[in-house]
Structure formats: structure tokens, C-alpha cells
Enzyme design. Structure first.
Site, short mmCIF file in Angstrom:
data_model
loop_
_atom_site.label_atom_id
_atom_site.label_comp_id
_atom_site.label_asym_id
_atom_site.label_seq_id
_atom_site.Cartn_x
_atom_site.Cartn_y
_atom_site.Cartn_z
CG ASP B 33 25.15 21.39 31.15
OD1 ASP B 33 24.41 21.98 31.70
OD2 ASP B 33 26.34 21.80 31.52
CG HIS B 34 26.19 14.28 28.29
ND1 HIS B 34 25.90 12.86 28.64
CD2 HIS B 34 26.54 14.38 27.00
CE1 HIS B 34 26.25 12.07 27.34
NE2 HIS B 34 26.71 13.07 26.44
CG PHE B 35 21.28 14.11 27.54
CD1 PHE B 35 22.02 14.68 26.48
CD2 PHE B 35 21.98 12.76 27.70
CE1 PHE B 35 22.58 14.39 25.42
CE2 PHE B 35 22.64 11.99 26.52
CZ PHE B 35 22.92 12.90 25.47
#
Lengths: 130, 176
Positions: B33-35
Site C-alpha cells: 500500500d506504500h505505494f
């Protein structure tokens, strides 16, 4: 070696800019550490560490920023310092200006005593003014 | 579960300096999720890795008697990114340590694996300065449980390679 008052002030200023992340123009003599410059308790330790390094001095615990006054029932009555408390504060913080404080020694006003000037005076007492 | 953001100590000079490595892997879920589509090791977790490297160094210096808490990130300047497959190297130095607090300075470098025969190059990634507080010496006089709850036994594993005592003392109180 004694330093001039200006030199001490300039170096204290630099120390506070680094420790508190404040702007140069905010660090004036009468600025309070917590109120005006936004210092938190851990910042006081940081300031002590940096002063020791910048001036090559030792700052014993509780000397610049006294401790254990507010926790002592002899020194505090309700929300105010007692006469004994005020005397103790005067003894322990000869570098602070108690003029305005002593007429209304509210506990929550103690933070106002920690000003840039009080640090400068403390450092002066340690290194001597030339 | 404890979040451990270093994999191994490679150097440990008690009271002075420590080096630890962290291998970044795409199996770490947070990187998804990052990123999305561009996994990058979060800077906050790199700071945590430095806090653990320096924190263990500080805690060992006091025979693990003090509870060492990260109190202030004085400085954290990054000049690059670290991605899956990279190895981070944390170098922490104790600048000052006394009964109330400790100041540590640190550098992080990163290296990427190369194909066989190619030399892996290391580059500077971050400069981080931290202040640790000794919890039981806090100015407000607050009391905390006596057992060592900050550096729990999982950290022993990390110290086993570099300290003759293997950090045995860490768990003493926890195991009582």
C-alpha cells in the site's frame, strides 16, 4: 575563557533554533520556552544537552530547570507557591527574573520563568562574562 | 507480536556504537500500500529501525535496567528511497548518556544486490538524530511497572550474535 554577553546570546539562540526548530526572529530575550517557543518537557533535556556541548559546560540535573518544587507540599498550597516555595525557587533559580511572578506565584505561571534571557544568565554564571 | 525493524546486528561496541542491517522484502504487507504499484520503504519505519538500533545500544549501556523510550526525533533527513531487495545499514552512535536521557546520532545507508560479479554499491540514505528518555527518571516523577517491558526477550535474539552474554540480562525480569 569569559565570553561577551552578545556571544553568549548568539550561541544560546543557535542552540534553541536547533533544539526547538524555531525561527531566528522568534528567539528574543523575553520569549518563554514553552509559551512562545513551543518547548515540551523532552525539549528541556535536549536544550541542556546542546548547551553543554555549545559552551563546554556541565549542567547538573535540576540546576537550569529546577525539579521537585511543585511536588513538595511544603512549597505549594493549592495552586500557588508558598512563601517557602518562592524562597526555594529564588535560591535555586537565581538566573530567573521573579519580579512579575512573585506578586502572583501561581503554579501554572512557573513556565513563564523559563525565558531565553534566563538561559543566557545561567550560561553567564557558568562561563563568566568578559 | 512486536514490530522489529532490524534483522541483525553486525557490530556492537557497548556504550559507543552499533550497526544493524534490515533486508527489505516485498512480502512485507505494508509495502503493497506504500505505494500501490511503487513499493517504497516508509521513512517512518526507517526511523523506527534506527530507534531500535540506537535504543538497544542505549539500553545495553545501562545493563538493561532502564526502560528506554524514544522521546524525540531531533533530526531526520532523507536523501533517497529504499525499495524491496535493498539492504539498509543502520549505524548508531551514542553522543551522550546520563541518568535521565541519552542522545544518539545515526546514519543509514542502502545497498542493492547486483548480478554475480557486479559490485554492490552502497549509498547514503538518511541522517537521523534521536533522544531517548529513561522512563523511570521522568521529570514528572511518574511510576511505571518494574519489569522491563520495552526491550522484551525477542530482542535477545538480535544480540546473541554480537554480545558474549547474548543479551541474557534483558529477559531476567520479564521471566520472573
Amino acid at each position: 575563557m569569559p565570553m561577551s554577553r552578545e556571544e553568549i546570546f548568539a550561541r544560546v539562540k543557535e542552540t534553541l533554533i536547533e533544539a526547538l526548530g524555531v525561527d531566528e526572529d522568534e528567539v528574543v530575550g523575553e520569549a518563554t520556552l514553552t509559551g512562545d517557543l513551543g518547548a515540551e518537557s523532552i525539549d528541556f533535556l535536549d536544550v541542556v544537552f546542546r548547551l553543554e556541548k555549545a559552551f563546554n559546560i556541565k549542567v547538573p540535573r535540576g540546576e537550569l530547570f529546577p525539579e521537585n518544587i511543585l511536588t513538595n507540599p511544603k512549597f505549594v498550597n493549592g495552586k500557588k507557591l508558598t512563601a517557602a516555595g518562592l524562597a526555594e525557587l529564588r535560591k535555586r533559580m537565581s538566573h530567573a527574573d521573579l519580579t512579575g511572578f512573585k506578586d502572583n506565584p501561581q503554579v501554572d505561571r512557573i513556565a513563564e520563568l523559563f525565558t531565553v534571557d534566563s538561559i543566557v544568565r545561567y550560561v553567564e554564571s557558568k562561563v563568566g562574562v568578559g | 507480536m512486536r514490530w522489529i525493524w532490524i534483522d541483525r546486528f553486525v557490530k556492537f561496541e557497548p556504550g559507543k556504537t552499533a550497526q544493524a542491517v534490515k533486508n527489505i522484502s516485498l512480502s512485507e504487507e505494508h509495502l503493497h500500500d506504500h505505494f500501490p504499484g511503487y513499493p517504497v520503504m516508509p521513512a517512518a519505519l526507517i526511523i523506527e529501525g534506527m530507534a531500535q538500533t540506537a535504543g538497544i545500544l542505549v539500553c545495553e549501556a545501562n545493563d538493561f535496567k532502564e526502560k528506554v523510550i524514544l522521546a524525540k526525533i531531533t533530526k531526520a533527513v532523507f536523501d533517497g528511497l529504499a525499495v524491496p531487495g535493498d539492504t539498509l545499514l543502520f549505524t548508531a552512535n551514542i553522543e551522550q548518556i546520563n541518568e535521565q536521557f541519552a542522545v544518539a546520532s545515526g546514519e543509514v545507508s542502502v545497498s542493492s544486490p547486483r548480478s554475480e560479479g557486479e559490485k554492490s554499491q552502497s549509498r547514503h540514505l538518511a541522517t537521523i538524530e534521536l533522544i531517548f528518555s529513561h522512563l523511570d527518571q521522568n521529570m514528572a516523577g511518574k511510576k511505571f511497572p518494574e519489569r522491563q517491558f520495552v526491550l522484551t526477550d525477542i530482542f535477545q535474539i538480535l544480540l546473541r550474535d554480537v554480545l558474549p552474554t547474548g543479551g541474557k540480562r534483558i529477559g531476567d525480569k520479564t521471566n520472573e
